[in-house]
Motif scaffolding. Structure first.
Motif, PDB file in Angstrom:
ATOM      1  N   GLU A   1      30.580  -0.116 -26.136  1.00 56.11           N
ATOM      2  CA  GLU A   1      29.316   0.246 -27.229  1.00 56.11           C
ATOM      3  C   GLU A   1      28.074   0.463 -26.601  1.00 56.11           C
ATOM      4  OE1 GLU A   1      27.511  -1.621 -31.400  1.00 56.11           O
ATOM      5  OE2 GLU A   1      28.924  -2.977 -30.022  1.00 56.11           O
ATOM      6  N   ARG A   2      27.605  -0.013 -25.646  1.00 58.30           N
ATOM      7  CA  ARG A   2      26.565   0.006 -24.850  1.00 58.30           C
ATOM      8  C   ARG A   2      26.474   1.407 -24.089  1.00 58.30           C
ATOM      9  NH1 ARG A   2      22.872  -4.059 -24.089  1.00 58.30           N
ATOM     10  NH2 ARG A   2      23.229  -6.047 -24.836  1.00 58.30           N
ATOM     11  N   THR A   3      27.748   1.580 -23.698  1.00 59.04           N
ATOM     12  CA  THR A   3      27.665   2.810 -23.004  1.00 59.04           C
ATOM     13  C   THR A   3      27.600   4.102 -24.117  1.00 59.04           C
ATOM     14  OG1 THR A   3      29.144   2.149 -21.356  1.00 59.04           O
ATOM     15  CG2 THR A   3      29.442   4.413 -21.651  1.00 59.04           C
ATOM     16  N   VAL A   4      28.278   4.081 -25.167  1.00 59.99           N
ATOM     17  CA  VAL A   4      27.997   4.947 -26.162  1.00 59.99           C
ATOM     18  C   VAL A   4      26.723   5.116 -26.730  1.00 59.99           C
ATOM     19  CG1 VAL A   4      28.880   5.895 -28.566  1.00 59.99           C
ATOM     20  CG2 VAL A   4      30.387   4.843 -26.834  1.00 59.99           C
ATOM     21  N   ILE A   5      25.953   4.062 -26.907  1.00 56.95           N
ATOM     22  CA  ILE A   5      24.590   4.012 -27.295  1.00 56.95           C
ATOM     23  C   ILE A   5      23.598   4.584 -26.263  1.00 56.95           C
ATOM     24  CG2 ILE A   5      22.595   2.638 -28.137  1.00 56.95           C
ATOM     25  CD1 ILE A   5      24.901   0.878 -29.301  1.00 56.95           C
ATOM     26  N   SER A   6      23.906   4.251 -25.080  1.00 56.80           N
ATOM     27  CA  SER A   6      23.082   4.762 -24.094  1.00 56.80           C
ATOM     28  C   SER A   6      23.152   6.210 -23.872  1.00 56.80           C
ATOM     29  CB  SER A   6      23.574   3.880 -22.646  1.00 56.80           C
ATOM     30  OG  SER A   6      22.725   4.466 -21.640  1.00 56.80           O
ATOM     31  N   GLU A   7      24.226   6.939 -24.136  1.00 51.52           N
ATOM     32  CA  GLU A   7      24.610   8.255 -24.012  1.00 51.52           C
ATOM     33  C   GLU A   7      23.598   9.005 -24.992  1.00 51.52           C
ATOM     34  OE1 GLU A   7      28.626   8.649 -23.867  1.00 51.52           O
ATOM     35  OE2 GLU A   7      29.075   8.227 -21.928  1.00 51.52           O
ATOM     36  N   SER A   8      23.930   8.440 -26.299  1.00 49.25           N
ATOM     37  CA  SER A   8      23.188   9.059 -27.442  1.00 49.25           C
ATOM     38  C   SER A   8      21.733   8.689 -27.144  1.00 49.25           C
ATOM     39  CB  SER A   8      23.767   8.118 -28.828  1.00 49.25           C
ATOM     40  OG  SER A   8      25.148   8.192 -28.782  1.00 49.25           O
ATOM     41  N   ILE A   9      20.967   7.692 -26.724  1.00 49.94           N
ATOM     42  CA  ILE A   9      19.814   7.628 -26.552  1.00 49.94           C
ATOM     43  C   ILE A   9      19.262   8.704 -25.616  1.00 49.94           C
ATOM     44  CG2 ILE A   9      17.997   6.243 -25.776  1.00 49.94           C
ATOM     45  CD1 ILE A   9      19.533   3.943 -27.118  1.00 49.94           C
ATOM     46  N   GLU A  10      19.977   8.685 -24.640  1.00 47.61           N
ATOM     47  CA  GLU A  10      19.946   9.583 -23.418  1.00 47.61           C
ATOM     48  C   GLU A  10      19.488  10.867 -23.952  1.00 47.61           C
ATOM     49  OE1 GLU A  10      21.279  11.337 -19.079  1.00 47.61           O
ATOM     50  OE2 GLU A  10      22.294   9.465 -20.177  1.00 47.61           O
ATOM     51  N   GLU A  11      20.495  11.392 -24.754  1.00 48.84           N
ATOM     52  CA  GLU A  11      20.448  12.849 -25.506  1.00 48.84           C
ATOM     53  C   GLU A  11      19.393  13.090 -26.390  1.00 48.84           C
ATOM     54  OE1 GLU A  11      22.297  15.523 -24.796  1.00 48.84           O
ATOM     55  OE2 GLU A  11      23.459  14.179 -23.295  1.00 48.84           O
ATOM     56  N   VAL A  12      18.801  11.957 -27.163  1.00 50.43           N
ATOM     57  CA  VAL A  12      17.805  11.984 -28.147  1.00 50.43           C
ATOM     58  C   VAL A  12      16.472  12.333 -27.250  1.00 50.43           C
ATOM     59  CG1 VAL A  12      16.610  10.789 -29.877  1.00 50.43           C
ATOM     60  CG2 VAL A  12      18.888  10.866 -29.934  1.00 50.43           C
ATOM     61  N   ILE A  13      16.331  11.302 -26.386  1.00 47.81           N
ATOM     62  CA  ILE A  13      15.136  11.289 -25.348  1.00 47.81           C
ATOM     63  C   ILE A  13      14.992  12.387 -24.868  1.00 47.81           C
ATOM     64  CG2 ILE A  13      14.017  10.274 -23.241  1.00 47.81           C
ATOM     65  CD1 ILE A  13      13.871   8.505 -25.964  1.00 47.81           C
ATOM     66  N   ARG A  14      15.989  13.191 -24.382  1.00 49.20           N
ATOM     67  CA  ARG A  14      15.891  14.412 -23.475  1.00 49.20           C
ATOM     68  C   ARG A  14      15.126  15.632 -24.536  1.00 49.20           C
ATOM     69  NH1 ARG A  14      21.010  15.234 -22.051  1.00 49.20           N
ATOM     70  NH2 ARG A  14      20.511  14.132 -20.130  1.00 49.20           N
ATOM     71  N   ALA A  15      15.886  15.629 -25.928  1.00 49.42           N
ATOM     72  CA  ALA A  15      15.528  16.613 -27.000  1.00 49.42           C
ATOM     73  C   ALA A  15      14.193  16.380 -27.261  1.00 49.42           C
ATOM     74  CB  ALA A  15      16.234  16.575 -28.016  1.00 49.42           C
ATOM     75  N   VAL A  16      13.704  14.938 -27.521  1.00 48.72           N
ATOM     76  CA  VAL A  16      12.176  14.521 -27.896  1.00 48.72           C
ATOM     77  C   VAL A  16      11.428  15.099 -26.837  1.00 48.72           C
ATOM     78  CG1 VAL A  16      10.645  12.555 -28.390  1.00 48.72           C
ATOM     79  CG2 VAL A  16      12.947  12.799 -29.656  1.00 48.72           C
ATOM     80  N   GLN A  17      11.572  14.826 -25.598  1.00 48.66           N
ATOM     81  CA  GLN A  17      10.696  15.329 -24.541  1.00 48.66           C
ATOM     82  C   GLN A  17      10.595  16.652 -24.476  1.00 48.66           C
ATOM     83  OE1 GLN A  17      13.011  13.793 -21.037  1.00 48.66           O
ATOM     84  NE2 GLN A  17      11.678  12.080 -20.746  1.00 48.66           N
ATOM     85  N   HIS A  18      11.440  17.688 -24.853  1.00 47.87           N
ATOM     86  CA  HIS A  18      11.336  19.155 -25.011  1.00 47.87           C
ATOM     87  C   HIS A  18      10.775  19.457 -25.996  1.00 47.87           C
ATOM     88  CE1 HIS A  18      13.084  23.209 -24.395  1.00 47.87           C
ATOM     89  NE2 HIS A  18      13.002  23.359 -25.710  1.00 47.87           N
ATOM     90  N   MET A  19      10.852  18.692 -27.308  1.00 48.13           N
ATOM     91  CA  MET A  19       9.963  19.239 -28.312  1.00 48.13           C
ATOM     92  C   MET A  19       8.547  18.806 -28.274  1.00 48.13           C
ATOM     93  SD  MET A  19      12.862  18.892 -31.443  1.00 48.13           S
ATOM     94  CE  MET A  19      13.654  17.159 -30.996  1.00 48.13           C
ATOM     95  N   ALA A  20       8.349  17.564 -27.821  1.00 50.51           N
ATOM     96  CA  ALA A  20       7.052  17.173 -27.487  1.00 50.51           C
ATOM     97  C   ALA A  20       6.187  18.129 -26.726  1.00 50.51           C
ATOM     98  CB  ALA A  20       7.070  15.732 -26.956  1.00 50.51           C
ATOM     99  N   GLN A  21       6.773  18.475 -25.561  1.00 59.47           N
ATOM    100  CA  GLN A  21       5.937  19.626 -24.678  1.00 59.47           C
ATOM    101  C   GLN A  21       5.677  20.816 -25.379  1.00 59.47           C
ATOM    102  OE1 GLN A  21       8.606  19.847 -21.338  1.00 59.47           O
ATOM    103  NE2 GLN A  21       8.227  17.658 -20.594  1.00 59.47           N
ATOM    104  N   ARG A  22       6.567  21.418 -26.310  1.00 58.67           N
ATOM    105  CA  ARG A  22       6.473  22.437 -27.021  1.00 58.67           C
ATOM    106  C   ARG A  22       5.811  22.382 -28.160  1.00 58.67           C
ATOM    107  NH1 ARG A  22       9.799  22.449 -23.269  1.00 58.67           N
ATOM    108  NH2 ARG A  22      10.702  24.139 -21.997  1.00 58.67           N
ATOM    109  N   LYS A  23       5.157  21.021 -28.846  1.00 59.69           N
ATOM    110  CA  LYS A  23       4.654  20.830 -30.102  1.00 59.69           C
ATOM    111  C   LYS A  23       5.700  21.239 -31.105  1.00 59.69           C
ATOM    112  CE  LYS A  23      -0.111  20.943 -28.572  1.00 59.69           C
ATOM    113  NZ  LYS A  23      -1.391  21.503 -28.693  1.00 59.69           N
ATOM    114  N   CYS A  24       6.872  21.079 -30.937  1.00 57.28           N
ATOM    115  CA  CYS A  24       7.936  21.410 -31.984  1.00 57.28           C
ATOM    116  C   CYS A  24       8.288  20.273 -32.940  1.00 57.28           C
ATOM    117  CB  CYS A  24       9.115  21.788 -31.353  1.00 57.28           C
ATOM    118  SG  CYS A  24      10.684  22.345 -32.568  1.00 57.28           S
ATOM    119  N   GLY A  25       7.869  20.210 -34.218  1.00 56.81           N
ATOM    120  CA  GLY A  25       7.945  19.187 -35.056  1.00 56.81           C
ATOM    121  C   GLY A  25       9.337  18.697 -35.323  1.00 56.81           C
TER     122      GLY A  25
END
Length: 278
Positions: A106-130
Motif C-alpha cells: 500500500e505504501r508503494t502504491v501511495i508513494s508512486e501516486s504522490i510522486e506523479e502528483v508532485i511532478r505535475a504540481v511542480q510543472h504547473m506551478a512553474q508555468r502558473k497553470c491553475g
C-alpha cells in the motif's frame, strides 16, 4: 434456556469464531463499496427488505406478493447492478488481498501516486497553470465525483498536466483522486462560506477549503496568478507551501498511520502552519 445450559465451551468457541469470520467478511465488503454508488443501492435494498418485513408482519397480501416477485428476480438484478463491485472482490480475492493487505504494498502504491502528483504540481506551478487536486480519504465524496467527467484512470503526471492545460474543457474543475486512480475531472466542489478567509483567495482556494470542511479530503491548489502551491485540510489552508513540506504532509495523511515520532512532528508543524483565515 436449554441452549445455554447444554452448550459446552467447545460450542461457545466455535460460535465465537463463526460470528467473528462472518463479521470480518461483512466489514471487508463494506470497505470495498464505501464511497461508491453501491452504498446508495444498498440503502435502497434495505428499504425494500423493510417493506417486505412490514407486509409480512401485517399480512398485506398484495404488497407481500409484489415484494416476493421483486425478490424472485432480485438476485439477477443485484448481480447486474453490483457487477463492478463483484469484479473488484473477485480480483482482490485472486490476488490474495481481500483478507490481508500488505502495508508495504500500500505504501508503494501511495508513494508512486504522490510522486506523479508532485511532478505535475511542480510543472504547473512553474508555468502558473491553475489546478485543483483532491484526495479522497475516509469520507466518501462520490456525489462530487459524479458532478464531473468520469475517468477512473491511473494517476500520471502527464495526464494531470493535460487536464489542467488552459482552455481545455476540464481545466476549471477539480480532479478527484481515490487511491491510485483519478476518478473524475472537471468536478464541482462546494465553496467555503467562512467569512474570515482572505479576500485574496479565489474560487479554487475557496473550493479547496470548502471540500475539506464537509469531508476529510485533502486538496492541493496551484494558483493561476502567482503559481504558488497551497494545501487545504480540515477547513485550514497553508499557502505557498514548499515542496518538502508538501510531500511530508501528503505521506503523513495518505499512508497508514504508524504512530512514530515523524508523524508527531509533522502534525505539530501542520498546527503551527494551519491558517483558517488564509
Amino acid at each position: 434456556m436449554s441452549y445455554f445450559t447444554d452448550t459446552t465451551w467447545h460450542d461457545w468457541l466455535k460460535d465465537i469464531i463463526d460470528v467473528g469470520i462472518v463479521s470480518f467478511i461483512i466489514y471487508k465488503m463494506i470497505l470495498l463499496v464505501r464511497g461508491t454508488r453501491a452504498v446508495q443501492l444498498l440503502k435502497g435494498i434495505f428499504v425494500l427488505v423493510a417493506t417486505w418485513g412490514v407486509s409480512t408482519w401485517f399480512n398485506l397480501y398484495t404488497l407481500k406478493w409484489v415484494m416476493n416477485q421483486m425478490f424472485t428476480f432480485g438476485i439477477v438484478t443485484i448481480l447486474i447492478i453490483f457487477q463492478p463491485e463483484l469484479r473488484r472482490v473477485l480480483e482482490q480475492l485472486g490476488r490474495g488481498n481481500l483478507f490481508s493487505r500488505s502495508s508495504s504494498l500500500e505504501r508503494t502504491v501511495i508513494s508512486e501516486s504522490i510522486e506523479e502528483v508532485i511532478r505535475a504540481v511542480q510543472h504547473m506551478a512553474q508555468r502558473k497553470c491553475g489546478a485543483l487536486i483532491v484526495f479522497e480519504r475516509q469520507t466518501g465524496v462520490s456525489e462530487l465525483i459524479e458532478s464531473g467527467t468520469s475517468m477512473e484512470s491511473r494517476i500520471s503526471s502527464e495526464l494531470l498536466i493535460n487536464i489542467f492545460t488552459p482552455n481545455t474543457p476540464l481545466h476549471d474543475g477539480a480532479v478527484i483522486i481515490r487511491g491510485s486512480q483519478i476518478m473524475a475531472a472537471g468536478c464541482y466542489l462546494p465553496l467555503s462560506e467562512n467569512p474570515f478567509i482572505s479576500k485574496e483567495l479565489g474560487t479554487r482556494h475557496r473550493a479547496a477549503i470548502g471540500v475539506s470542511e464537509v469531508s476529510d479530503a485533502l486538496s492541493i491548489v496551484v494558483s493561476e496568478e502567482t503559481g504558488q502551491v497551497s494545501l487545504s485540510l480540515n477547513g485550514m489552508i497553508v499557502r505557498d507551501i514548499n515542496e518538502e513540506s508538501l510531500i511530508s504532509k501528503l505521506f503523513e495523511e495518505l499512508t497508514p498511520k504508524t504512530g512514530g515520532k515523524e508523524n508527531g512532528l509533522l502534525a505539530a508543524w501542520w498546527k503551527r502552519k494551519g491558517d483558517r483565515h488564509g
